[in-house]
Design a protein around this motif. Structure first.
Motif, PDB file in Angstrom:
ATOM      1  N   TYR A 265      31.372  58.161 -58.714  1.00  0.00           N
ATOM      2  CA  TYR A 265      32.558  58.706 -59.368  1.00  0.00           C
ATOM      3  C   TYR A 265      33.480  57.574 -59.835  1.00  0.00           C
TER       4      TYR A 265
ATOM      5  N   SER B 298      40.468  62.184 -71.799  1.00  0.00           N
ATOM      6  CA  SER B 298      40.662  63.598 -71.469  1.00  0.00           C
ATOM      7  C   SER B 298      39.438  64.224 -70.801  1.00  0.00           C
ATOM      8  N   GLY B 299      38.265  63.722 -71.124  1.00  0.00           N
ATOM      9  CA  GLY B 299      37.048  64.293 -70.564  1.00  0.00           C
ATOM     10  C   GLY B 299      36.634  65.605 -71.211  1.00  0.00           C
TER      11      GLY B 299
ATOM     12  N   CYS C 219      32.164  64.002 -77.796  1.00  0.00           N
ATOM     13  CA  CYS C 219      32.944  62.767 -77.919  1.00  0.00           C
ATOM     14  C   CYS C 219      32.023  61.564 -78.041  1.00  0.00           C
TER      15      CYS C 219
ATOM     16  N   HIS D 253      31.921  55.882 -62.799  1.00  0.00           N
ATOM     17  CA  HIS D 253      32.038  56.742 -63.976  1.00  0.00           C
ATOM     18  C   HIS D 253      33.443  56.646 -64.571  1.00  0.00           C
ATOM     19  N   ARG D 254      34.466  56.721 -63.734  1.00  0.00           N
ATOM     20  CA  ARG D 254      35.852  56.632 -64.221  1.00  0.00           C
ATOM     21  C   ARG D 254      36.118  55.253 -64.825  1.00  0.00           C
TER      22      ARG D 254
ATOM     23  N   PRO E  18      32.604  65.856 -73.413  1.00  0.00           N
ATOM     24  CA  PRO E  18      32.188  64.447 -73.396  1.00  0.00           C
ATOM     25  C   PRO E  18      30.966  64.149 -74.266  1.00  0.00           C
TER      26      PRO E  18
ATOM     27  N   THR F  53      34.478  55.050 -68.157  1.00  0.00           N
ATOM     28  CA  THR F  53      35.226  55.897 -69.092  1.00  0.00           C
ATOM     29  C   THR F  53      36.475  55.170 -69.578  1.00  0.00           C
ATOM     30  N   TYR F  54      37.206  54.561 -68.662  1.00  0.00           N
ATOM     31  CA  TYR F  54      38.422  53.834 -69.044  1.00  0.00           C
ATOM     32  C   TYR F  54      38.111  52.595 -69.877  1.00  0.00           C
TER      33      TYR F  54
ATOM     34  N   VAL G 181      38.475  60.372 -75.095  1.00  0.00           N
ATOM     35  CA  VAL G 181      37.592  59.830 -74.059  1.00  0.00           C
ATOM     36  C   VAL G 181      38.220  60.042 -72.685  1.00  0.00           C
TER      37      VAL G 181
ATOM     38  N   TYR H 289      27.151  58.613 -71.156  1.00  0.00           N
ATOM     39  CA  TYR H 289      27.353  60.045 -71.366  1.00  0.00           C
ATOM     40  C   TYR H 289      26.094  60.854 -71.660  1.00  0.00           C
TER      41      TYR H 289
END
Length: 127
Positions: free
Chosen positions: A4, A67-68, A74, A7-8, A71, A11-12, A65, A118
């Motif tokens: 997790y 906001s999720g 996106c 993944h975050r 995905p 994403t960032y 991106v 993704y």
């Protein structure tokens, strides 16, 4: 817990690319080369305004991106935009690119990172 966090983080990182390019390079015009590329491709008459509008669009993608929301949509939007922008730039303004036509390598790597993050099949099976 670690997947997790990774993944975050990824994403960032992806969002940061869009936010930095949109805000710093285009909206605030801290990298004039971007306006020169827009002028070459879309014409010089409104290059400043168009560069800033593109910057706002890139900021919007960065927020999407983060906001999720949707995905996969996106990810595909990002991949299509990056490949389209880089193809246009490589054909119409290669002399204005930071690494010339080698920019395409970085674009493909970024798209690959987005794909792996993704869209890779193992990720889709888990979603």
């Amino acid at each position: 817990m670690l997947p997790y966090v990774m993944h975050r983080l990824f994403t960032y990182l992806i969002a940061l690319v869009w936010l930095a390019n949109g805000l710093l390079c285009k909206l605030l015009m801290l990298v004039p080369r971007h306006a020169a590329i827009v002028a070459r491709i879309l014409g010089p008459a409104h290059a400043g305004l168009l560069t800033r509008l593109i910057g706002l669009g890139e900021i919007g993608i960065g927020l999407w991106v983060i906001s999720g929301i949707k995905p996969r949509w996106c990810a595909w939007a990002q991949i299509i935009l990056v490949l389209t922008m880089n193809t246009l730039e490589a054909v119409l303004a290669p002399d204005l690119l930071l690494w010339g036509r080698a920019n395409a390598l970085f674009a493909v790597l970024f798209c690959g990172f987005i794909y792996l993050h993704y869209l890779r099949p193992s990720r889709l099976a888990a979603a």
